[in-house]
Write a protein that holds these residues in place. Structure first.
Motif, PDB file in Angstrom:
ATOM      1  N   TYR A  21      59.724 115.576  51.113  1.00  0.00           N
ATOM      2  CA  TYR A  21      59.835 117.033  51.013  1.00  0.00           C
ATOM      3  C   TYR A  21      59.488 117.519  49.610  1.00  0.00           C
ATOM      4  O   TYR A  21      58.916 118.594  49.434  1.00  0.00           O
ATOM      5  CB  TYR A  21      61.243 117.494  51.376  1.00  0.00           C
ATOM      6  CG  TYR A  21      61.601 117.367  52.842  1.00  0.00           C
ATOM      7  CD1 TYR A  21      62.839 116.877  53.225  1.00  0.00           C
ATOM      8  CD2 TYR A  21      60.712 117.739  53.850  1.00  0.00           C
ATOM      9  CE1 TYR A  21      63.189 116.759  54.567  1.00  0.00           C
ATOM     10  CE2 TYR A  21      61.057 117.621  55.192  1.00  0.00           C
ATOM     11  CZ  TYR A  21      62.295 117.133  55.543  1.00  0.00           C
ATOM     12  OH  TYR A  21      62.629 117.005  56.865  1.00  0.00           O
ATOM     13  N   ARG A  22      59.849 116.744  48.617  1.00  0.00           N
ATOM     14  CA  ARG A  22      59.584 117.188  47.243  1.00  0.00           C
ATOM     15  C   ARG A  22      58.096 117.226  46.931  1.00  0.00           C
ATOM     16  O   ARG A  22      57.680 117.862  45.975  1.00  0.00           O
ATOM     17  CB  ARG A  22      60.280 116.260  46.234  1.00  0.00           C
ATOM     18  CG  ARG A  22      61.773 116.450  46.150  1.00  0.00           C
ATOM     19  CD  ARG A  22      62.370 115.750  44.961  1.00  0.00           C
ATOM     20  NE  ARG A  22      63.794 115.636  45.168  1.00  0.00           N
ATOM     21  CZ  ARG A  22      64.437 114.507  45.481  1.00  0.00           C
ATOM     22  NH1 ARG A  22      63.780 113.373  45.584  1.00  0.00           N
ATOM     23  NH2 ARG A  22      65.738 114.508  45.684  1.00  0.00           N
ATOM     24  N   VAL A  50      61.233 124.183  53.889  1.00  0.00           N
ATOM     25  CA  VAL A  50      61.359 122.840  53.294  1.00  0.00           C
ATOM     26  C   VAL A  50      62.712 122.695  52.603  1.00  0.00           C
ATOM     27  O   VAL A  50      63.394 121.681  52.739  1.00  0.00           O
ATOM     28  CB  VAL A  50      60.205 122.586  52.308  1.00  0.00           C
ATOM     29  CG1 VAL A  50      60.407 121.279  51.571  1.00  0.00           C
ATOM     30  CG2 VAL A  50      58.877 122.573  53.045  1.00  0.00           C
ATOM     31  N   VAL A  51      63.107 123.730  51.882  1.00  0.00           N
ATOM     32  CA  VAL A  51      64.383 123.655  51.170  1.00  0.00           C
ATOM     33  C   VAL A  51      65.545 123.560  52.159  1.00  0.00           C
ATOM     34  O   VAL A  51      66.514 122.836  51.957  1.00  0.00           O
ATOM     35  CB  VAL A  51      64.561 124.861  50.234  1.00  0.00           C
ATOM     36  CG1 VAL A  51      65.932 124.860  49.575  1.00  0.00           C
ATOM     37  CG2 VAL A  51      63.487 124.868  49.161  1.00  0.00           C
ATOM     38  N   MET A  97      65.782 120.115  53.236  1.00  0.00           N
ATOM     39  CA  MET A  97      66.391 119.267  52.191  1.00  0.00           C
ATOM     40  C   MET A  97      67.905 119.399  52.219  1.00  0.00           C
ATOM     41  O   MET A  97      68.634 118.412  52.125  1.00  0.00           O
ATOM     42  CB  MET A  97      65.847 119.657  50.815  1.00  0.00           C
ATOM     43  CG  MET A  97      64.406 119.268  50.608  1.00  0.00           C
ATOM     44  SD  MET A  97      63.756 119.788  49.015  1.00  0.00           S
ATOM     45  CE  MET A  97      64.550 118.643  47.918  1.00  0.00           C
ATOM     46  N   TYR A 148      70.628 116.379  52.898  1.00  0.00           N
ATOM     47  CA  TYR A 148      71.754 116.046  52.019  1.00  0.00           C
ATOM     48  C   TYR A 148      73.066 116.128  52.797  1.00  0.00           C
ATOM     49  O   TYR A 148      73.968 115.314  52.610  1.00  0.00           O
ATOM     50  CB  TYR A 148      71.796 116.992  50.821  1.00  0.00           C
ATOM     51  CG  TYR A 148      70.930 116.545  49.660  1.00  0.00           C
ATOM     52  CD1 TYR A 148      69.844 117.301  49.241  1.00  0.00           C
ATOM     53  CD2 TYR A 148      71.198 115.363  48.977  1.00  0.00           C
ATOM     54  CE1 TYR A 148      69.052 116.890  48.177  1.00  0.00           C
ATOM     55  CE2 TYR A 148      70.410 114.942  47.911  1.00  0.00           C
ATOM     56  CZ  TYR A 148      69.340 115.712  47.512  1.00  0.00           C
ATOM     57  OH  TYR A 148      68.564 115.304  46.461  1.00  0.00           O
ATOM     58  N   GLU A 187      75.241 118.462  46.879  1.00  0.00           N
ATOM     59  CA  GLU A 187      73.792 118.598  46.757  1.00  0.00           C
ATOM     60  C   GLU A 187      73.240 119.518  47.836  1.00  0.00           C
ATOM     61  O   GLU A 187      72.330 120.327  47.590  1.00  0.00           O
ATOM     62  CB  GLU A 187      73.118 117.214  46.861  1.00  0.00           C
ATOM     63  CG  GLU A 187      73.244 116.348  45.619  1.00  0.00           C
ATOM     64  CD  GLU A 187      74.558 115.578  45.549  1.00  0.00           C
ATOM     65  OE1 GLU A 187      75.488 115.901  46.317  1.00  0.00           O
ATOM     66  OE2 GLU A 187      74.655 114.652  44.730  1.00  0.00           O
ATOM     67  N   ALA A 197      71.102 122.997  47.306  1.00  0.00           N
ATOM     68  CA  ALA A 197      69.827 123.330  47.937  1.00  0.00           C
ATOM     69  C   ALA A 197      69.914 124.679  48.656  1.00  0.00           C
ATOM     70  O   ALA A 197      69.051 125.551  48.502  1.00  0.00           O
ATOM     71  CB  ALA A 197      69.428 122.228  48.924  1.00  0.00           C
TER      72      ALA A 197
END
Lengths: 952, 285
Positions: A231-232, A303-304, A307, A311, A319, A323
């Motif tokens: 994802y990053r 995407v975020v 993420m 987590y 985390e 996000a």
């Protein structure tokens, strides 16, 4: 027209030559006009008619053109076959290379993949053809569903490193293949490489989508770390657009540069035209992609969100929150906000951050009142408060949500939750009202049994026993095996007890035990049975039942109640041995229970009544042996206090023979001559010497001294100090505390001693050392009953050091949050800190509270009144200040330090009012009080009088 | 997210650097390029004084106002210096950066100059070396010479970091907040997140600090030096929030992924604090 020339030279009849020439001409015209099929047919016909091998050898180009015509006509199998014939017949023809390539392409396009593979493989070694060769081979293997071979070919394509667009194209395919083969590390590695060489990627959007897809699949497989890495790698929309814009600009610059080289003569026109044609095509393609990309929405929020979810699934809630927080802050109006906010509040709930969960729920309901999770969030808002022991807030929330979400699918739970909140607050009228509402609105609800029972219970708590009996019986009838059947039985007994139906209570209890053997509320049943017996003054039966109750109790509330009631009943029977035994058994069976100290007290009393104080002491010593060295067992200090109290009492002398005692009594009563008295007392023992309890204590503590570590040894000293206190040997008490402060480190002391030694040092003015003791108490014993000593002590130190703000924080914790043994001092400290900070109204309120609290009467009252004077004086209200100071030295004169200070401050205020005479009067009065002669304020008063020329 | 690399894919002239004029003309220049006031001078090849005469070279001047941009190859130290900084070798990096900055300083205000990018690296080196006093003046210069909109923000992030190191959190925090609001560059945002975390720790806003610190491992884990700072801060914040398990996890991760960093050396002390707290909260034996 060479073919015509060739045909003319061929060994063919003239008529055939003419025919063939015509056929050729017609076919070629068709070829030039783009009528490929016609051209192919014509040329094939021609070729078929030239049968002589020697003649055939001369018409190689015709064979080639047949293949080209078929190819252009998309008749690939025929094209492939034609080129094959050409290559077989004319392997050295100048066009053989093109023919091989065309044959390979035609074979591929004809879907003859097996055949196409070796044909393209032959071009791997040709630099200009290498990429195409490998890409097509890969496509062939793909069509043949040969993944392994496809991957091998694509891996060769990546060598030695990715630097061309075709390699990037192949890489995208290879990544997907790796993933499907569970070679996720390779997939990720290649993806990273591709992202690092983004300049060669034609379609960054496609790369992004693949990256997200890879991330999703990794997340599904719980490969969380790898999913996040994927994802990053995803580029933001701005980055994609920037990239594409820059790429177009770079290509245009290249075109311009080429044109400059043309003008400079460094390149020729053909080269430039050819290169620029390709570049312009690339620019056109890039522009089209840009247009598509510009229309696409920003994918970053999605995407975020992913993420955050990864987590969360990974168990890293903080985390995840980070996000989601990012998403909400940076993309506030996107469709991902609702799921992000919901997920965030779930994280907070999981982390037990009650206040945060509540705040997030509120935020959700404000921003998404009709959101898909609104109903759940509404319920959660109340539920989390209830679980956190905040029933008032829970009731507010449940009530509000019921109003705001009348159609909530969780309405049943909301109403029940509201009822439970009121019940927890003891507001049974309200709770019953809600349970009845539930029963009315949901006659077939899923929580019907709960509501029915709780409604009955509320009626019990309201003391409406007759009505409660009805409700409880209705419940039992409807749910004989229900979840609350046993409890209902108990409540029925409570109602009957309230109605003085003691016999029925006892009988019902017997039945209950048969019906619910070994039930967890057996303790309650025995307790109510005992209550019934006690009400009828059946002390023996009551004592027995209470003893059963505490042995079977499953809660401390029942245990404590039954234990001490049993003790009372046994006392009423005068059965002190039984009292002692009962508590001894309790202590033996529950050595760590909070009631052990109280039990030991009763044992001591019982043993003393039995004339066996030594046994009480022995029992305390047994208990102490277990826990002396465990600093967190705070009961140890209390037991040592009890031991000191026992040792402080002179042991009773042994009883005299009966006759002697009568004679002594008779002699004493009649003032008989000494001889008679002497005779009468001849056998009485001599009067005992003054009793020294210290050797007794020392002897008792001896077995403990052997096993004590530093913590234990300090505690033994404490026992000695307690005995000194009982003997009012205050100087010795101070000495012992000095020794404790000097000979032991804070780490060695129990929390009780840390508190007491800290206070001792503070009183002596050794703030630095005191701070260490208090800090250790705060850090190492956060659950101690003496924790507020630490906050209070550190508050005093901060205040003395001029750190009023810090002091206020510390005192507030001690007074408001902990509110334990130091509540009075901490409240006074808090008031003083507020005074220092100039917050006069708040300070005044607290000083007034201290001064007026009856239970706190004493020196703190004098101090509070004094500070009220200071508060007024600071605001220049001297008459009011004087009034307070005078109250101190009039009403609280026994608290000498405060009286001394009040005199001086009062005089000072009078002086400021210009009333020097009154000021002098005060100071002279002070000097006349002999009890104040040694105070520093007295010296101060003398100096003032000197200054004013009024020295007496 | 991936950083946007500056595009260097122009395959232009064989010459390494050029002047691009506003009228579109391009002039190849060598290392002799120099500036004097508002003029740039370079040696150019001229034909012989007469036919048959050998070619000559002469210096020609061009007004800076005519220049659209410089096209210069990026200096190698733009790769080597970050590597040195990532290894904590700030002094070595600075030894490379200072001469490069001196060489580039006369062109720093011209579009295409690498001066600002180089100076940003120097800011990082200064912060690493604890020379915070020099950061603000250099950042000011960068802001006036920036060629990329994020460069001033990156400079401000370093200023905020320097202020945090000096304990001036009241000044540092608003700068960090603005940088986070305006910058889209991951590296810049990472620095600002660490600063925000540090400032909020000072204010005892443990949760705010934690969420700020965690932005680094969540979104920008590539920068190991910043990652180490962020993980240490996050572990401490989790401790203050009494989430001891999470604190242990974070600190152990720091030990694992940033072994050898100064922050990793502090992990043991932090773990001991946690142990002490766990012991304090444990039930009596």
């Amino acid at each position: 027209m060479w073919a015509c020339a060739v045909l003319a030279r061929a060994a063919l009849p003239d008529s055939l030559v003419i025919q063939l020439t015509e056929t050729y001409t017609t076919a070629m015209k068709a070829f030039e006009a783009g009528r490929w099929t016609e051209a192919a047919a014509g040329l094939s016909k021609l070729v078929a008619k030239v049968t002589d091998p020697a003649d055939q050898a001369k018409i190689g180009p015709v064979y080639y053109t047949v293949g080209a015509a078929h190819y252009n006509a998309k008749q690939y199998p025929q094209a492939a076959a034609a080129f094959q014939i050409f290559l077989t017949k004319f392997p050295d023809d100048p066009r053989a290379r093109q023919a091989r390539l065309a044959q390979a392409r035609a074979t591929y396009l004809a879907k003859q993949y097996e055949a196409a593979i070796p044909l393209f493989a032959a071009y791997e070694g040709v630099p200009a053809m290498r990429y195409q060769s490998l890409l097509v081979q890969a496509e062939c293997f793909k069509a043949l569903k040969k993944d392994t071979e496809q991957m091998a070919v694509l891996e060769r394509l990546m060598l030695p490193d990715i630097g061309a667009a075709q390699q990037a194209e192949g890489a995208l395919t290879l990544i997907e293949l790796y993933f499907h083969k569970d070679q996720t590390d390779k997939a990720l590695e290649l993806l990273n490489k591709l992202h690092a060489r983004i300049a060669v990627v034609d379609n960054v959007v496609a790369l992004n989508l693949l990256t997200v897809k890879l991330g999703d699949e990794l997340a599904e497989k719980k490969a969380y770390e790898q999913a996040l890495r994927a994802y990053r790698e995803v580029r933001t929309r701005e980055q994609v657009l920037d990239f594409q814009t820059n790429r177009i600009a770079a290509l245009e610059q290249r075109i311009q540069a080429n044109q400059r080289y043309l003008r400079s003569g460094r390149l020729d026109a053909v080269q430039v035209a050819s290169a620029n044609q390709e570049l312009e095509a690339a620019v056109e393609h890039a522009r089209k992609l840009l247009a598509v990309q510009e229309k696409m929405p920003d994918h970053l929020p999605g995407v975020v969100l992913r993420m955050g979810r990864v987590y969360y699934d990974w168990g890293r809630k903080w985390e995840a929150i980070s996000a989601f927080d990012s998403l909400l802050a940076e993309h506030p109006k996107t469709k991902e906000c609702e799921p992000a906010l919901y997920a965030m509040l779930v994280c907070y709930a999981d982390l037990n951050r009650v206040a945060r969960t509540q705040a997030m729920c509120e935020r959700y309901l404000k921003e998404f009142p009709k959101g898909p999770n609104a109903a759940g969030v509404g319920y959660l808002l109340g539920a989390v408060s209830l679980e956190a022991g905040e029933p008032k807030r829970a009731a507010t929330f449940f009530g509000r949500i019921l109003d705001e979400q009348p159609q909530s699918p969780l309405r049943e739970q909301l109403i029940l939750g509201l009822g439970n909140s009121y019940a927890m607050m003891g507001q049974h009228v309200e709770s019953r009202r809600e349970y009845r509402r539930y029963l009315r609105d949901f006659p077939k609800g899923q929580f019907l049994e709960d509501a029915l029972y709780r409604e009955a219970l509320a009626t019990v708590f309201l003391g409406e026993y007759e009505a409660a009996l009805k409700s409880l019986n209705a419940y039992v009838q409807k749910y004989p095996q229900g979840a609350y059947a046993a409890d209902a039985g108990y409540r029925l007994m409570v109602c009957k007890y309230a109605g003085s139906l003691y016999g029925e209570v006892v009988a019902d209890a017997q039945q209950w035990h048969k019906k619910f053997p070994n039930h967890q509320i057996a303790g309650e049943i025995f307790a109510v049975t005992a209550d019934a017996h006690a009400a009828e003054n059946k002390h023996a039966e009551a004592a027995a039942a209470y003893q059963q109750a505490f042995k079977r109790a499953s809660t401390d509330e029942v245990l404590n109640y039954a234990l001490f009631e049993a003790g009372k009943q046994l006392q009423k029977l005068g059965d002190w041995p039984a009292v002692a035994k009962m508590f001894e058994d309790f202590v033996r069976d529950n050595p760590n229970h909070a009631s052990v100290v109280a039990a030991m007290y009763w044992i001591s009393r019982a043993k003393q009544r039995e004339g066996k104080p030594e046994e009480a002491k022995a029992l305390i010593i047994t208990q102490l042996k277990r826990d002396l060295n465990e600093p967190k067992r705070e009961a140890v200090e209390q037991l040592l206090q009890q031991l000191a109290q026992l040792c402080a009492k002179r042991p009773r002398p042994p009883a005299l023979p009966a006759a002697d005692t009568n004679a002594v009594a008779a002699a004493a009563a009649t003032n008989a001559p000494a001889a008679a008295a002497t005779n009468a007392v001849a056998v009485a023992p001599p009067l005992p010497p003054p009793y020294d309890p210290f050797p007794e204590l020392k002897q008792q503590l001896e077995p403990l001294a052997d096993l004590a570590n530093a913590t234990g040894r300090a505690r033994l000293l404490y026992a000695e100090a307690e005995l000194c206190k009982l003997r009012r040997q205050n100087a010795d008490v101070q000495d012992i505390y000095d020794r404790l402060a000097k000979d032991f480190t804070p780490e060695q002391l129990s929390p009780v001693l840390l508190a007491l030694v800290g206070d001792h040092l503070l009183e002596k003015g050794d703030r630095v050392k005191a701070a260490k003791f208090f800090e250790d108490l705060r850090e190492d014993y956060p659950k101690s009953n003496y924790l507020d000593f630490a906050f209070n002590g550190l508050g005093e130190i901060a205040l003395a050091g001029g750190q009023a703000r810090k002091a206020l924080e510390l005192f507030t914790t001690a007074a408001d949050d902990l509110a334990a043994l130091k509540i009075k001092d901490a409240t006074l400290g808090k008031a003083r800190a507020l005074l220092e900070l100039g917050k006069y109204p708040e300070a005044k309120k607290l000083f007034a509270q201290v001064a007026s609290t009856r239970e706190w009467r004493g020196e703190s009252t004098a101090a509070a009144v004094f500070y009220l004077g200071e508060l007024e004086a600071k605001q220049g209200r001297y008459p009011e200040a004087i009034a307070h100071y005078q109250r101190v030295f009039v009403a609280y004169q026994k608290f000498l330090p405060w009286a001394a200070r009040a005199y001086v401050r009062g005089a000072d205020c009078f002086d400021k009012l210009g009333k020097r005479a009154e000021a002098i009067g005060h100071l002279r009065e002070m000097l006349r009080n002999a009890k104040l002669k040694d105070f520093p304020e007295t010296e101060q008063a003398r100096k003032l009088l000197d200054t004013w020329g009024a020295a007496s | 997210m991936r950083s946007l690399a500056l595009l260097l894919t122009l395959t232009l002239a064989a010459h390494a650097q050029s002047l691009v004029f506003k009228d579109g003309k391009v002039l190849a220049v060598g290392k002799d390029l120099r500036r004097q006031g508002d003029m740039l001078f370079t040696l150019v090849e001229l034909s012989g004084a007469a036919p048959g005469q050998p070619a000559r070279t002469g210096e020609v001047g061009y007004a800076v106002a005519q220049i659209a941009r410089l096209e210069l190859p990026p200096p190698a130290l733009l790769k080597t210096a970050p590597e040195l900084l990532a290894q904590g070798k700030a002094a070595e990096a600075l030894a490379q950066l200072d001469p490069a900055l001196a060489n580039q300083v006369t062109f720093r205000d011209l579009p295409g100059s690498w001066w600002a990018e180089t100076a940003l690296l120097k800011l990082r080196a200064l912060n690493q070396l604890g020379r915070e006093a020099e950061v603000e003046p250099l950042a000011q210069q960068i802001s006036t010479c920036a060629v990329h909109p994020d460069q001033p923000r990156a400079a401000q992030a370093q200023v905020a970091l320097a202020l945090l190191r000096k304990g001036q959190t009241a000044r540092a925090l608003p700068i960090a907040v603005i940088v986070l609001k305006e910058s889209k560059e991951p590296a810049t945002r990472a620095v600002a997140s660490v600063v925000k975390g540090g400032c909020l720790m000072e204010k005892k806003d443990w949760e705010g600090a934690l969420l700020a610190y965690l932005k680094v491992p969540v979104f920008f884990p590539q920068d190991k030096l910043l990652l180490a700072q962020a993980l240490l801060g996050a572990g401490r914040a989790q401790f203050e929030l009494s989430d001891l398990e999470a604190a242990k996890g974070t600190l152990n991760e720091l030990k694992k992924v940033c072994a050898g960093s100064p922050e990793a050396e502090q992990v043991e002390a932090e773990l001991q604090k946690i142990q002490r707290r766990e012991k304090a909260l444990a039930e009596p034996k």
